[in-house]
Write a protein that holds these residues in place. Structure first.
Motif, PDB file in Angstrom:
ATOM      1  N   ALA A  25       0.751  -1.150   0.106  1.00 15.37           N
ATOM      2  CA  ALA A  25      -0.067   0.026  -0.155  1.00 15.37           C
ATOM      3  C   ALA A  25       0.871   1.336   0.084  1.00 15.37           C
ATOM      4  CB  ALA A  25      -1.040   0.022   1.014  1.00 15.37           C
ATOM      5  N   ALA A  26       2.070   1.166   0.657  1.00 13.15           N
ATOM      6  CA  ALA A  26       2.845   2.368   0.828  1.00 13.15           C
ATOM      7  C   ALA A  26       3.367   2.778  -0.517  1.00 13.15           C
ATOM      8  CB  ALA A  26       3.940   2.210   1.931  1.00 13.15           C
ATOM      9  N   LEU A  27       3.804   1.763  -1.155  1.00 18.20           N
ATOM     10  CA  LEU A  27       4.495   1.875  -2.574  1.00 18.20           C
ATOM     11  C   LEU A  27       3.350   2.406  -3.559  1.00 18.20           C
ATOM     12  CD1 LEU A  27       6.742  -1.212  -2.523  1.00 18.20           C
ATOM     13  CD2 LEU A  27       7.359   1.146  -1.968  1.00 18.20           C
ATOM     14  N   VAL A  28       2.263   1.578  -3.873  1.00 13.35           N
ATOM     15  CA  VAL A  28       1.153   1.819  -4.808  1.00 13.35           C
ATOM     16  C   VAL A  28       0.490   3.159  -4.856  1.00 13.35           C
ATOM     17  CG1 VAL A  28       1.125  -0.547  -5.476  1.00 13.35           C
ATOM     18  CG2 VAL A  28      -0.549   0.285  -3.850  1.00 13.35           C
ATOM     19  N   ASN A  29       0.436   3.697  -3.730  1.00 19.05           N
ATOM     20  CA  ASN A  29      -0.359   4.809  -3.591  1.00 19.05           C
ATOM     21  C   ASN A  29       0.413   6.355  -3.762  1.00 19.05           C
ATOM     22  OD1 ASN A  29      -3.170   4.894  -2.343  1.00 19.05           O
ATOM     23  ND2 ASN A  29      -2.082   3.160  -1.074  1.00 19.05           N
ATOM     24  N   THR A  30       1.924   5.950  -3.843  1.00 16.79           N
ATOM     25  CA  THR A  30       2.747   7.078  -3.706  1.00 16.79           C
ATOM     26  C   THR A  30       3.546   7.377  -4.797  1.00 16.79           C
ATOM     27  OG1 THR A  30       4.389   5.995  -2.284  1.00 16.79           O
ATOM     28  CG2 THR A  30       2.740   7.572  -1.241  1.00 16.79           C
ATOM     29  N   TRP A  75      -5.853  -1.217  -2.048  1.00 13.98           N
ATOM     30  CA  TRP A  75      -5.144  -0.228  -0.982  1.00 13.98           C
ATOM     31  C   TRP A  75      -5.364   1.091  -1.126  1.00 13.98           C
ATOM     32  CZ3 TRP A  75      -3.491  -3.934   1.889  1.00 13.98           C
ATOM     33  CH2 TRP A  75      -3.283  -5.135   1.425  1.00 13.98           C
ATOM     34  N   ARG A  76      -6.466   1.596  -1.880  1.00 11.86           N
ATOM     35  CA  ARG A  76      -6.527   2.933  -1.996  1.00 11.86           C
ATOM     36  C   ARG A  76      -6.711   3.856  -0.829  1.00 11.86           C
ATOM     37  NH1 ARG A  76      -7.733   4.378  -7.705  1.00 11.86           N
ATOM     38  NH2 ARG A  76      -7.918   6.453  -6.938  1.00 11.86           N
ATOM     39  N   TRP A  77      -5.770   4.772  -0.601  1.00 11.97           N
ATOM     40  CA  TRP A  77      -5.951   5.672   0.724  1.00 11.97           C
ATOM     41  C   TRP A  77      -6.961   6.707   0.212  1.00 11.97           C
ATOM     42  CZ3 TRP A  77      -0.278   7.717   0.752  1.00 11.97           C
ATOM     43  CH2 TRP A  77       0.807   6.874   1.282  1.00 11.97           C
ATOM     44  N   ASP A  78      -7.481   7.088  -0.900  1.00  4.96           N
ATOM     45  CA  ASP A  78      -8.721   8.151  -0.871  1.00  4.96           C
ATOM     46  C   ASP A  78      -9.872   7.521  -0.524  1.00  4.96           C
ATOM     47  OD1 ASP A  78      -8.565   6.388  -3.144  1.00  4.96           O
ATOM     48  OD2 ASP A  78      -8.509   7.999  -4.567  1.00  4.96           O
ATOM     49  N   ASP A  79     -10.226   6.224  -0.950  1.00  8.09           N
ATOM     50  CA  ASP A  79     -11.420   5.605  -0.506  1.00  8.09           C
ATOM     51  C   ASP A  79     -11.562   5.445   1.015  1.00  8.09           C
ATOM     52  OD1 ASP A  79     -12.096   5.196  -3.211  1.00  8.09           O
ATOM     53  OD2 ASP A  79     -11.542   3.126  -3.518  1.00  8.09           O
ATOM     54  N   MET A  80     -10.290   4.936   1.476  1.00  6.81           N
ATOM     55  CA  MET A  80     -10.251   4.689   2.913  1.00  6.81           C
ATOM     56  C   MET A  80     -10.552   5.888   3.865  1.00  6.81           C
ATOM     57  SD  MET A  80      -9.542   2.045   4.520  1.00  6.81           S
ATOM     58  CE  MET A  80      -8.385   0.659   4.556  1.00  6.81           C
ATOM     59  N   LEU A  81      -9.673   6.912   3.370  1.00  8.78           N
ATOM     60  CA  LEU A  81      -9.855   8.287   4.182  1.00  8.78           C
ATOM     61  C   LEU A  81     -11.304   8.872   4.167  1.00  8.78           C
ATOM     62  CD1 LEU A  81      -6.485   9.679   3.235  1.00  8.78           C
ATOM     63  CD2 LEU A  81      -7.110   8.676   5.334  1.00  8.78           C
ATOM     64  N   GLU A  82     -11.884   8.668   3.215  1.00 10.02           N
ATOM     65  CA  GLU A  82     -13.211   9.339   2.911  1.00 10.02           C
ATOM     66  C   GLU A  82     -14.241   8.434   3.716  1.00 10.02           C
ATOM     67  OE1 GLU A  82     -14.519   9.401  -1.397  1.00 10.02           O
ATOM     68  OE2 GLU A  82     -16.684   9.464  -0.780  1.00 10.02           O
ATOM     69  N   ALA A  83     -13.985   7.108   3.949  1.00 12.32           N
ATOM     70  CA  ALA A  83     -14.876   6.262   4.763  1.00 12.32           C
ATOM     71  C   ALA A  83     -14.578   6.635   5.992  1.00 12.32           C
ATOM     72  CB  ALA A  83     -14.791   4.913   4.303  1.00 12.32           C
ATOM     73  N   ASN A  84     -13.212   6.535   6.454  1.00 11.85           N
ATOM     74  CA  ASN A  84     -12.890   6.739   7.766  1.00 11.85           C
ATOM     75  C   ASN A  84     -13.488   8.143   8.453  1.00 11.85           C
ATOM     76  OD1 ASN A  84      -9.529   5.235   7.398  1.00 11.85           O
ATOM     77  ND2 ASN A  84     -11.273   4.295   7.403  1.00 11.85           N
TER      78      ASN A  84
END
Ligand SMILES: *Cc1c(COP(=O)(O)O)cnc(C)c1O
Length: 395
Positions: A72-77, A229-238
């Protein structure tokens, strides 16, 4: 199989012993992960984790092992063919490198001797030479679990700054978080990777990314395909205490309890407890070494890990055969040697829900098993460890 009375000693460096309080906390009916009760739990653990990572920024939680959080760290950035700098501190650094290579990143590996941490001076020299800023990320394993060596993250941050280099700084804290001092914000780390089953005292199954503003901004330029692994989906729901897919609900009950326990003890006390028990372990190994020929694998005193000790067997002695004696005779599980040090070292885990008497039981088991194995010079370790505990405050 017949019943073995008494307690099994699980002294591998993760998964670690799960305390009863956490087991009880997880013993709950399955809940509606889109309902209001879940949102309250979600918000509580997401907020609580920030304190553990020492960050004000978001920490995302994946229902995955630590390996997922590496990816996740690699593919998001990053984007395919980006250059990343990695350091061969041991097996876990090597495995993270394999993840990066499989994604088509251009990985430059700085070779290592599997007995030392990352040299901050070397980072500075390498980054200063990169005047075109082709290096997009510097990836370091904070605590190399295969060797028992802890790299100096604050100094590596200083080295990156001294080179005035814009690379992202990513750190794996899977076997150090909540055991060894670690400061995501103060040390200017962009992505911190961690997992549930070591210092956090939980069963395996959760992993984490703590994300800096700079890492979040890098998402816009990242060309890697990604979905789970998408951070954007995760952060929106979080934001609402929820998750974009079904979270590991019962593990989150456990996480809430783990955070409460760490805060009750106080993080600085947790770190001091680990440091004291680790030093006692190293003194025990030093005593076994005098006539028994054993040695702490970590070369550099200031880099010795406070969560595990990798012990080098005398030349010609098989560490796995020795571990078998400890397991068969004392029901004591010790960590095996991994990768290049397979068969040469065994590892004593001293992290998580762990205290003085657990340490003494473990060291007594190791010392006696060493002698049963035929290393007759291995003595005085338990005594040396006790002397250290007597002479230091804590417990
Ligand atoms: C345990 C560990 C990993 C691997 O985590 P998994 O949960 O097994 O995927 C990675 N890095 C370090 C430093 C570890 O200790």
């Amino acid at each position: 199989m017949t019943y073995r009375s008494g307690r099994h000693f699980l002294q591998i460096p993760g998964p670690t012993n799960v305390p009863d309080r956490i087991l009880r906390a997880m013993d709950m009916p399955t809940m509606d992960h889109r309902g209001p009760a879940f949102a309250a739990l979600g918000k509580e653990v997401l907020a609580g984790l920030k304190g553990i990572f020492q960050t004000k920024n978001p920490v995302v939680i994946y229902p995955a092992s630590g390996t997922g959080a590496w990816e996740a760290a690699l593919v998001n950035t990053l984007s395919p063919a980006d250059k990343v700098l990695m350091f061969e501190t041991g097996q876990f650094a090597t495995l993270w490198e394999r993840v990066a290579s499989r994604f088509g990143l251009d990985v430059e590996v700085s070779p290592g001797d599997w007995r030392s941490g990352v040299d901050p001076a070397l980072v500075e020299v390498r980054l200063k030479a990169d005047t075109a800023h082709t290096v997009k990320a510097v990836c370091v394993v904070h605590n190399e679990t295969s060797t028992g060596v802890t790299s100096r993250i604050a100094q590596i941050r200083k080295a990156i700054d001294a080179a005035a280099h814009p690379a992202l700084f990513m750190v794996d804290t899977i076997s150090s978080l909540a055991s060894i001092d670690y400061r995501h914000d103060e040390w200017g780390v962009d992505v911190t990777v961690s997992g549930s089953q070591k210092g956090l005292m939980l069963p395996p199954g959760l992993s984490f990314n703590a994300i800096s503003d700079k890492a979040l901004a890098a998402v816009k330029d990242s060309q890697f395909p990604k979905s789970y692994w998408r951070w954007d989906d995760m952060l929106e729901a979080n934001d609402k205490g929820l998750f974009p897919y079904t979270p590991a609900t019962n593990l989150l009950y456990g996480l809430r309890e783990a955070i409460a326990m760490l805060n009750e003890e106080g993080l600085s006390n947790v770190f001091a407890r680990h440091a004291r028990l680790a030093e006692a372990t190293r003194l025990a190994v030093a005593a076994w070494g005098r006539e028994g020929g054993l040695e702490v694998l970590c070369r550099n005193e200031e880099e010795c890990s406070n969560t595990l000790t990798a012990v080098l067997m005398p030349e010609g002695q098989d560490a796995d055969e020795f571990r078998k004696v400890a397991l068969d005779r004392f029901d004591l599980s010790l960590g095996n040697g991994l990768g290049k040090v397979a068969g040469k070292v065994f590892r004593i885990g001293h992290l998580g829900d762990f205290n003085e008497l657990m340490l003494m039981g473990t060291l007594a088991g190791v010392e006696k098993a060493l002698r049963l194995f035929g290393i007759n010079g291995a003595h005085g370790g338990v005594e040396a460890a006790l002397d250290h505990l007597d002479g230091t405050p804590g417990g």
